[in-house]
Design a protein around this motif. Structure first.
Motif, PDB file in Angstrom:
ATOM      1  N   SER A 118      -8.699   5.989 -22.549  1.00 20.00           N
ATOM      2  CA  SER A 118      -7.943   5.054 -21.705  1.00 20.00           C
ATOM      3  C   SER A 118      -6.478   5.453 -21.643  1.00 20.00           C
ATOM      4  CB  SER A 118      -8.066   3.629 -22.254  1.00 20.00           C
ATOM      5  OG  SER A 118      -9.416   3.225 -22.322  1.00 20.00           O
ATOM      6  N   LEU A 119      -5.911   5.807 -22.779  1.00 19.34           N
ATOM      7  CA  LEU A 119      -4.508   6.231 -22.815  1.00 19.34           C
ATOM      8  C   LEU A 119      -4.314   7.523 -22.025  1.00 19.34           C
ATOM      9  CD1 LEU A 119      -3.910   5.419 -26.575  1.00 19.34           C
ATOM     10  CD2 LEU A 119      -2.711   4.334 -24.656  1.00 19.34           C
ATOM     11  N   ALA A 120      -5.260   8.436 -22.139  1.00 19.27           N
ATOM     12  CA  ALA A 120      -5.163   9.688 -21.374  1.00 19.27           C
ATOM     13  C   ALA A 120      -5.245   9.412 -19.881  1.00 19.27           C
ATOM     14  CB  ALA A 120      -6.274  10.646 -21.799  1.00 19.27           C
ATOM     15  N   ALA A 121      -6.118   8.470 -19.489  1.00 19.16           N
ATOM     16  CA  ALA A 121      -6.244   8.122 -18.067  1.00 19.16           C
ATOM     17  C   ALA A 121      -4.960   7.494 -17.541  1.00 19.16           C
ATOM     18  CB  ALA A 121      -7.422   7.166 -17.866  1.00 19.16           C
ATOM     19  N   ARG A 122      -4.202   6.859 -18.424  1.00 18.70           N
ATOM     20  CA  ARG A 122      -2.900   6.299 -18.043  1.00 18.70           C
ATOM     21  C   ARG A 122      -1.793   7.355 -18.108  1.00 18.70           C
ATOM     22  NH1 ARG A 122      -0.863   1.543 -21.342  1.00 18.70           N
ATOM     23  NH2 ARG A 122       0.750   1.737 -19.764  1.00 18.70           N
ATOM     24  N   GLU A 123      -2.157   8.581 -18.509  1.00 22.66           N
ATOM     25  CA  GLU A 123      -1.221   9.695 -18.670  1.00 22.66           C
ATOM     26  C   GLU A 123      -0.214   9.441 -19.794  1.00 22.66           C
ATOM     27  OE1 GLU A 123       0.487  10.817 -14.916  1.00 22.66           O
ATOM     28  OE2 GLU A 123      -1.472  11.222 -14.024  1.00 22.66           O
ATOM     29  N   ASP A 124      -0.601   8.604 -20.750  1.00 23.41           N
ATOM     30  CA  ASP A 124       0.183   8.436 -21.974  1.00 23.41           C
ATOM     31  C   ASP A 124      -0.382   9.424 -22.987  1.00 23.41           C
ATOM     32  OD1 ASP A 124       1.631   7.670 -24.168  1.00 23.41           O
ATOM     33  OD2 ASP A 124       1.224   5.528 -23.971  1.00 23.41           O
TER      34      ASP A 124
END
Length: 280
Positions: free
Chosen positions: A53-59
Motif C-alpha cells: 500500500s505504501l509503495a502504491a502511494r509512492e512512499d
C-alpha cells in the motif's frame, strides 16, 4: 464487513488496494497491525500488504522500511523480497534490487507461484539493464519468457537484439511473438524493422507496414519508419509519410529534417529550405 475481525479487515484492505485506493488500504492494514498489540505485529500478511500500500502511494522509504522488517523476520518471504526489489529499482538502486531478486531465484522455490517466478526473472532483467549489463539482462528476460511467454517481454528481448545488431535473434523473437498472436504497436514496429533489416523484398516490408498502419493509422513511429524504409527506393512515398507525421505533430523536428535531406539529395534546394523554415 466487520473490520474488528482480522480476516474481514484483511480482505477489505486488499480490496482497497486492488481498487487503486492505497491510502484507505494503508489505514486498514495499520489498524490490523496495531489492534492486537505486540502479538498482532507478527501478522506477516498485513505487514506485507501495508508495504504494498505504501509503495502504491509512492512512499518508498516507508514501504522499504515495512518490507525490510518483514524480510528480517521472514527471510524466505519471496513476495516481500520482490516488492523490495521493485522499490529499490524505482529509487535508483539496482545493485540492492539485484541482491533481493537473486536471493529469490537462488533460494527455496517451494510454494512459489508461476507469477512470482516470472516476476523474479523479469526484475532481475530490469536490474541488469539498469546496470548496463545487456548479456545478463537478456539471459534473465529469457528466463522470464520460459516461465510465461508474455508479449511485452518478448518484444523487449527483440528490442535489445535490435540495439545490439543481432538480426538473427531479432527475427527469432518476432516469430515467437507471431506464434502467440502479438498485436501491439511495439510488436508491429519491431516486425517491420526485422523484415526490413533482413533484406527482404520491398513488397514484403510494404505488406508488413500496411498491416501495421491499418491497425494503427496515425502512429508516428510507424509513419517515421515507413519514411525510413522508402527513402532509398521511393523518395516521394517517404516524403509523404514524413509529411503525415508533420500534420499529426508539427513540433516534432525529425520529419522536417528527413524531408529536407530528401529534397537536397534530389537537388531541390528551395524546397529543402522551405520545409526547414516551416519547422523553425
Amino acid at each position: 464487513l466487520d473490520t474488528e475481525d482480522p480476516q474481514a479487515g484483511y480482505l477489505l484492505g486488499k480490496l482497497y488496494l486492488l481498487n487503486d485506493q492505497p491510502k484507505s488500504a494503508e489505514k486498514i492494514f495499520r489498524a490490523q497491525l496495531g489492534r492486537i498489540g505486540a502479538q498482532f505485529t507478527n501478522d506477516v500478511r498485513s505487514r506485507y500488504y501495508l508495504g504494498l500500500s505504501l509503495a502504491a502511494r509512492e512512499d518508498y522509504d516507508a514501504a522499504n522500511h515495512e518490507l525490510g522488517e518483514l524480510v528480517k523476520r521472514n527471510p524466505n518471504h519471496f513476495g516481500a523480497k520482490l516488492a523490495l526489489a521493485e522499490i529499490l529499482l524505482r529509487k535508483g538502486d539496482p545493485e540492492a534490487a539485484l541482491a533481493n531478486v537473486q536471493s529469490v531465484i537462488d533460494g527455496n522455490n517451494q510454494g512459489q507461484t508461476e507469477s512470482a517466478r516470472f516476476k523474479a526473472y523479469y526484475l532481475l532483467g530490469q536490474a541488469h539493464g539498469a546496470l548496463n549489463n545487456s548479456e545478463k539482462q537478456i539471459e534473465a528476460l529469457k528466463g522470464a519468457v520460459n516461465v510465461r511467454p508474455r508479449e511485452d517481454v518478448i518484444v523487449e528481448l527483440g528490442t535489445l537484439s535490435l540495439r545490439l545488431g543481432n538480426d538473427q535473434e531479432l527475427g527469432s523473437y518476432v516469430r515467437q511473438c507471431e506464434s502467440i498472436n502479438c498485436d501491439t504497436i511495439d510488436f508491429h514496429v519491431l516486425r517491420v524493422r526485422s523484415i526490413h533489416r533482413s533484406k527482404a523484398p520491398v513488397e514484403r516490408v510494404e505488406a508488413s507496414l500496411s498491416v501495421a498502419l491499418n491497425k494503427y493509422p496515425d502512429e508516428i513511429r510507424l509513419l517515421m519508419l515507413k519514411g525510413e524504409v522508402f527513402e532509398s527506393s521511393n523518395s516521394n512515398t517517404a516524403i509523404n509519410s514524413y509529411l503525415e507525421v508533420i500534420a499529426i505533430n508539427p513540433i516534432k523536428s525529425e520529419p522536417y529534417i528527413a524531408v529536407a535531406k530528401l529534397h537536397m539529395s534530389n537537388n531541390l534546394l528551395d524546397e529543402a529550405e522551405a520545409i526547414l523554415m516551416k519547422g523553425l
